[in-house]
Each structure stands twice: as structure tokens, then as C-alpha cells.
Design an enzyme around this catalytic site. Structure first.
Site, short mmCIF file in Angstrom:
data_model
loop_
_atom_site.label_atom_id
_atom_site.label_comp_id
_atom_site.label_asym_id
_atom_site.label_seq_id
_atom_site.Cartn_x
_atom_site.Cartn_y
_atom_site.Cartn_z
N TRP A 22 0.82 -1.21 0.00
CA TRP A 22 0.00 0.00 0.00
C TRP A 22 0.87 1.27 0.00
CZ3 TRP A 22 -3.65 1.93 -2.23
CH2 TRP A 22 -4.53 2.86 -1.72
N LYS A 116 -5.24 0.26 8.45
CA LYS A 116 -6.60 -0.21 8.76
C LYS A 116 -6.59 -1.24 9.89
CE LYS A 116 -8.43 0.82 4.16
NZ LYS A 116 -8.88 0.29 2.89
N GLY A 146 -10.89 3.61 1.95
CA GLY A 146 -11.82 3.36 0.85
C GLY A 146 -11.55 2.00 0.23
N LYS A 201 -14.34 -3.63 8.24
CA LYS A 201 -14.59 -4.43 7.03
C LYS A 201 -13.61 -5.60 6.95
CE LYS A 201 -10.86 -3.07 4.71
NZ LYS A 201 -9.85 -3.84 3.97
N ASP A 254 -15.60 -0.23 0.82
CA ASP A 254 -14.43 -1.04 1.16
C ASP A 254 -14.84 -2.46 1.54
OD1 ASP A 254 -11.80 -1.60 1.55
OD2 ASP A 254 -11.51 -0.31 3.28
N SER A 264 -7.49 -9.73 -1.58
CA SER A 264 -7.52 -9.28 -0.18
C SER A 264 -6.82 -10.28 0.72
CB SER A 264 -8.97 -9.09 0.28
OG SER A 264 -9.06 -9.25 1.69
N ARG A 265 -5.93 -9.76 1.58
CA ARG A 265 -5.21 -10.63 2.50
C ARG A 265 -6.12 -11.14 3.61
NH1 ARG A 265 -1.23 -6.59 2.33
NH2 ARG A 265 -2.97 -5.31 2.98
N VAL A 289 0.61 -8.38 5.59
CA VAL A 289 -0.20 -8.02 6.75
C VAL A 289 -1.68 -8.36 6.50
CG1 VAL A 289 -1.04 -6.03 8.07
CG2 VAL A 289 1.34 -6.09 7.31
N1 LIG Z 1 -2.46 -3.52 0.54
C1 LIG Z 1 -3.62 -2.90 0.42
O1 LIG Z 1 -4.36 -3.14 -0.56
C2 LIG Z 1 -4.05 -1.91 1.43
C3 LIG Z 1 -3.50 -1.87 2.71
N2 LIG Z 1 -3.93 -0.96 3.62
C4 LIG Z 1 -3.37 -0.92 4.95
O2 LIG Z 1 -2.03 -0.43 4.89
C5 LIG Z 1 -1.28 -0.92 6.00
C6 LIG Z 1 0.04 -1.48 5.48
O3 LIG Z 1 -0.29 -2.62 4.71
P1 LIG Z 1 0.44 -3.11 3.40
O4 LIG Z 1 1.32 -2.10 2.79
O5 LIG Z 1 -0.61 -3.66 2.53
O6 LIG Z 1 1.26 -4.32 4.03
P2 LIG Z 1 2.41 -5.18 3.39
O7 LIG Z 1 2.37 -6.47 4.10
O8 LIG Z 1 2.29 -5.18 1.91
O9 LIG Z 1 3.71 -4.38 3.80
C7 LIG Z 1 3.99 -4.10 5.14
C8 LIG Z 1 5.14 -3.15 5.15
O10 LIG Z 1 5.41 -2.81 6.50
C9 LIG Z 1 6.80 -2.97 6.71
N3 LIG Z 1 7.05 -3.23 8.12
C10 LIG Z 1 6.99 -4.38 8.80
N4 LIG Z 1 7.38 -4.17 10.08
C11 LIG Z 1 7.70 -2.86 10.18
C12 LIG Z 1 8.18 -2.04 11.23
N5 LIG Z 1 8.45 -2.52 12.43
N6 LIG Z 1 8.39 -0.73 10.97
C13 LIG Z 1 8.12 -0.23 9.74
N7 LIG Z 1 7.70 -0.96 8.72
C14 LIG Z 1 7.48 -2.26 8.94
C15 LIG Z 1 7.20 -4.13 5.81
O11 LIG Z 1 8.58 -4.12 5.58
C16 LIG Z 1 6.41 -3.75 4.57
O12 LIG Z 1 7.07 -2.78 3.82
C17 LIG Z 1 -2.18 -1.96 6.69
O13 LIG Z 1 -2.77 -1.37 7.80
C18 LIG Z 1 -3.25 -2.26 5.65
O14 LIG Z 1 -4.49 -2.62 6.23
C19 LIG Z 1 -4.89 -0.04 3.32
C20 LIG Z 1 -5.45 -0.01 2.08
C21 LIG Z 1 -5.08 -0.95 1.04
O1 LIG Z 2 -7.89 -2.41 2.66
C1 LIG Z 2 -7.84 -3.02 1.62
C2 LIG Z 2 -8.71 -2.72 0.47
O2 LIG Z 2 -9.38 -1.52 0.64
C3 LIG Z 2 -6.92 -4.17 1.51
O3 LIG Z 2 -7.51 -5.27 2.11
P1 LIG Z 2 -6.60 -6.44 2.65
O4 LIG Z 2 -5.75 -5.89 3.74
O5 LIG Z 2 -7.55 -7.49 3.10
O6 LIG Z 2 -5.78 -6.91 1.47
#
Ligand SMILES: NC(=O)C1=CN([C@@H]2O[C@H](COP(=O)(O)OP(=O)(O)OC[C@H]3O[C@@H](n4cnc5c(N)ncnc54)[C@H](O)[C@@H]3O)[C@@H](O)[C@H]2O)C=CC1
Ligand SMILES: O=C(CO)COP(=O)(O)O
EC number: 1.1.1.94
Length: 367
Positions: A22, A116, A146, A201, A254, A264-265, A289
Site C-alpha cells: 500500500w 486499517k 476506501g 470491514k 471497502d 484481499s489478504r 499483513v
Molecule cells: N495492501 C492494500 O491493498 C491496502 C492496505 N492498507 C493498509 O495499509 C497498511 C500497510 O499494509 P500493506 O502495505 O498492505 O502491508 P504489506 O504487508 O504489503 O507491507 C507491510 C510493510 O510494513 C513494513 N514493516 C513491517 N514491520 C515494520 C516495522 N516494524 N516498521 C516499519 N515498517 C514495517 C514491511 O517491511 C512492509 O514494507 C495496513 O494497515 C493495511 O491494512 C490499506 C489499504 C489498502
Molecule cells: O484495505 C484493503 C482494500 O481496501 C486491503 O484489504 P486487505 O488488507 O484485506 O488486502
């Protein structure tokens, strides 16, 4: 391509903290909106790949990132001159990440959570963690949420989100920075509702994944989604949210995206559990995550404190704990009413906040 949008953001320095799927995708959105973007990656090799090859193969395979996107593993470099700081790290590490960035933050910069989840140890929402850790004024705290599956957005498939801040002008500034040709950002001042939509969600998407893993069909999933939005709305309104937010992009929007998408994870984690893997085995299999798994206990704790029943989330918890078989999860299957209950698609009282706000607004205009 130069557009009016690009011009509005010309010279606007922004930072993205976190280079997972993200954070990297959102950095691309901000670049395509015309901002001057630096993304901070925890791991040097990830920062190096983004900076040099304009790729992040671990999280966004096959995506070419904008040439203008900069990356670093040095927080002082990422934050230099950044008026907006977007946070895209796991919810459980946010508090420490905030402490790490504090020495480099400009006193006037606005922090925007893209996260989130809720903090497990304190049950705090991310905006509360931000206020608690850095003692920030609410006008410096924003949220974007969103239907935002990262890989779809990285492929420039059109969608939207909501930028929220207690101060509408600040919400508008955040939205301007984050409006790309394929990403439309709306605004509101309902930080609680916008944030809780994104948290809750995930829990309903876990339930959907579980029944999918069991092999149940569309009726079960439609019932869970419908009862799920009612649970989400009741919980959020009890925390002060506007119910309208829960029927918008940050709520229903969402919920639909996350419950439907195989990307979605949370949905994927639920499916593995529904197929019989334990919580630990599922965590091991997930490379990314899945915030929902961590959020279930604190959300139920908050619900208990307010005397709210969340039957679907309670069942998800029981399945995660091994106290309920995945095949028994379903809003109807576990119902044991002596007297059949009214459906109440939108729970009693959920609209009271709306009327109160409307009244206050009218009073405000008359004053
Ligand atoms: N991937 C998606 O489609 C979406 C994700 N989100 C939210 O964004 C947030 C981040 O998720 P993603 O990027 O998807 O996860 P991801 O699993 O793709 O990446 C996680 C990131 O956090 C880093 N990380 C792990 N431990 C850490 C630490 N101690 N300090 C700093 N960074 C660290 C990892 O190295 C990696 O870069 C979550 O809360 C997720 O719910 C929100 C909207 C969409
Ligand atoms: O927040 C998200 C889409 O809006 C991503 O959902 P997941 O973390 O389940 O992949």
C-alpha cells in the site's frame, strides 16, 4: 502528462512511511497527482530497488513505478520538507514508527494514516495512537480509507477514497495531494467513521473468507455482508461516527471490495482458516499483513465495553480460537431466538447522530 491537478501539487513535498504494497502504491498515486514524493522503506534493498529500478518486486510484481518517485531508508531524508506525511506501516508497529520519525518532523506537517487496524494493547484507533504518541492537534491528523486493493490501483484501475480530518480545509488539502487521474479522493470530517470502516470491514472479510473456504455459496456471503454492515454501523455510531460514512466508500465500498477480492489478504487468511488451517499456520502462509486477525480481540473488547453485540465478529473470534468449526459460522446458523427478531437492516439509533448533526448545522446557520 501535465494536468490542472498536477499543477495544483507542483512543488508539494510529501513523504510516505512504509514501502509495502500500500505504501508503494500510494506513493505512485501521489506522484501521479503531481507531488514530489519520497517513500521510506525499512529495508535498504527495497529502498534501493525503488530508487534505482523503479520497481518493488516483492510487493508489486510487474508494476513500473513513476520515474519521479524517490526512495530512501533514511527517515531524515524522507521527511525533509514534507508538509504531508502518509503512514503505511502495520498497525502494531505504528507507535514505534511515530517515535522514530518524531525528531525529523516539521512542527506544522500533517500526518495521514493509511492503516486499517487498531492497536492490540490499547484498543486505540490509529488517529488516537498518533495523538497519544506525538501529542498532535486534531487538525494535524488525517486518515484516508476506501475500496483500495493496492495492486488494482497500481495498475491504474479507477477507484476512489475518502480523506478525513477534523478540519475540512486540511481534509481538502490531503485530498488535493492524493487525487490522481485514476484515484478520486472525497472529503469528510468524520475521522472516527472513516477509520472504523477500514478496520471493521477486515473482520467481515475474514468471515467471508472462512465460509468461502468451507465451500458455502453466495446466499451465505450476501447475508454476512448485509448483517456485517449493520454490525459495522452500530459499532461505529456508538463511537461517535456518522452512519452516512459507513454507507460510503470507507464503509460499504471497502466492505464490498475486500469481501469480493481474491487479492484481499483478510479474505485470503479467512479462506485458509475455513479450509482447516490453524491461525498459526495461516499467519505463516501469509507473506503480508492481514490486519483483521489482530483487530478481532480489541474490537470485541470495545464492543463489550459499550454493551454492543457483534455476532459475526464474535463467531470469527471463536473460529480463530478453535472454539467453533468454520462450517458453523453464519449469521443464521447460530441463531437461537425464542422469539423471531426484526431484521433492522440499519440498527436502532444509528441515524440519531445524523439528525443531531443536521439540527446543529441548522442551528449554526441561524446563529
Ligand atoms: N495492501 C492494500 O491493498 C491496502 C492496505 N492498507 C493498509 O495499509 C497498511 C500497510 O499494509 P500493506 O502495505 O498492505 O502491508 P504489506 O504487508 O504489503 O507491507 C507491510 C510493510 O510494513 C513494513 N514493516 C513491517 N514491520 C515494520 C516495522 N516494524 N516498521 C516499519 N515498517 C514495517 C514491511 O517491511 C512492509 O514494507 C495496513 O494497515 C493495511 O491494512 C490499506 C489499504 C489498502
Ligand atoms: O484495505 C484493503 C482494500 O481496501 C486491503 O484489504 P486487505 O488488507 O484485506 O488486502
Amino acid at each position: 502528462m501535465v494536468t490542472g491537478r498536477n499543477l495544483r501539487n507542483r512543488g508539494r513535498r510529501v513523504a510516505v512511511i512504509g514501502a509495502g504494497s500500500w505504501g508503494t502504491t500510494f506513493a505512485k498515486v501521489l506522484c501521479d497527482a503531481g507531488c514530489d514524493v519520497t517513500v521510506w522503506a525499512r529495508r535498504r534493498e527495497v529502498a534501493h530497488e525503488i530508487q534505482v529500478a523503479k520497481r518493488n518486486t516483492q510487493y508489486l510484481a510487474g508494476i513500473n513505478l513513476p520515474k519521479s518517485l524517490k526512495a530512501t531508508d533514511d527517515l531524515s531524508v524522507a521527511l525533509r520538507g514534507a508538509g504531508l506525511v502518509f503512514l503505511a506501516v502495520p498497525s502494531q508497529t505504528l507507535r514505534q514508527n511515530l517515535l522514530d520519525i518524531e525528531p525529523y518532523l516539521d512542527r506544522r506537517s500533517v500526518l495521514v494514516s493509511l492503516v486499517k487496524g487498531v492497536e492490540k494493547t490499547t484498543t486505540m484507533r490509529m488517529s488516537q495512537v498518533m495523538a497519544d504518541t506525538l501529542d498532535l492537534d486534531p487538525t494535524r491528523i488525517g486518515v484516508i480509507s476506501g475500496p483500495n486493493i493496492a495492486l488494482e490501483i497500481a495498475k491504474e484501475q479507477p477507484t476512489g477514497g475518502v480523506a478525513s480530518c477534523a478540519d475540512l480545509t486540511v481534509a481538502q488539502e490531503i485530498a488535493t495531494a492524493a487525487s490522481a487521474p485514476y484515484f478520486r479522493t472525497y472529503v469528510n470530517t468524520d475521522v472516527v467513521g472513516t477509520e472504523l470502516g477500514g478496520v471493521l470491514k477486515n473482520l467481515i472479510a475474514l468471515a467471508i473468507g472462512i465460509v468461502d473456504g468451507v465451500g458455502y455459496g453466495e446466499n451465505t456471503k450476501a447475508a454476512i455482508i448485509t448483517r456485517g454492515i449493520a454490525e459495522m454501523t452500530q459499532f461505529s455510531v456508538a463511537h461517535g461516527a456518522d452512519p452516512a460514512t459507513l454507507s460510503g466508500l470507507a464503509g460499504l465500498g471497502d466492505l464490498i471490495a475486500t469481501c469480493q477480492s481474491p487479492l484481499s489478504r483478510n479474505n485470503t487468511a479467512g479462506r485458509l482458516i475455513g479450509q482447516g488451517y490453524t491461525q498459526e499456520e495461516t499467519r505463516e502462509q501469509m507473506q503480508q499483513v492481514a490486519e483483521g486477525i489482530t483487530s478481532v480481540p480489541p474490537v470485541l473488547e470495545l464492543a463489550r465495553e459499550l454493551g454492543i453485540r457483534m455476532p459475526i465478529v464474535e463467531q470469527v473470534q471463536m473460529v480463530l480460537d478453535g472454539r467453533m468449526a468454520p462450517k458453523d459460522l453464519g449469521p443464521h446458523l447460530a441463531t437461537e431466538d425464542d422469539v423471531p427478531q426484526p431484521e433492522q437492516a440499519i440498527p436502532d439509533g444509528a441515524h440519531e447522530g445524523t439528525w443531531r448533526r443536521l439540527l446543529n448545522r441548522l442551528k449554526g446557520t441561524q446563529a
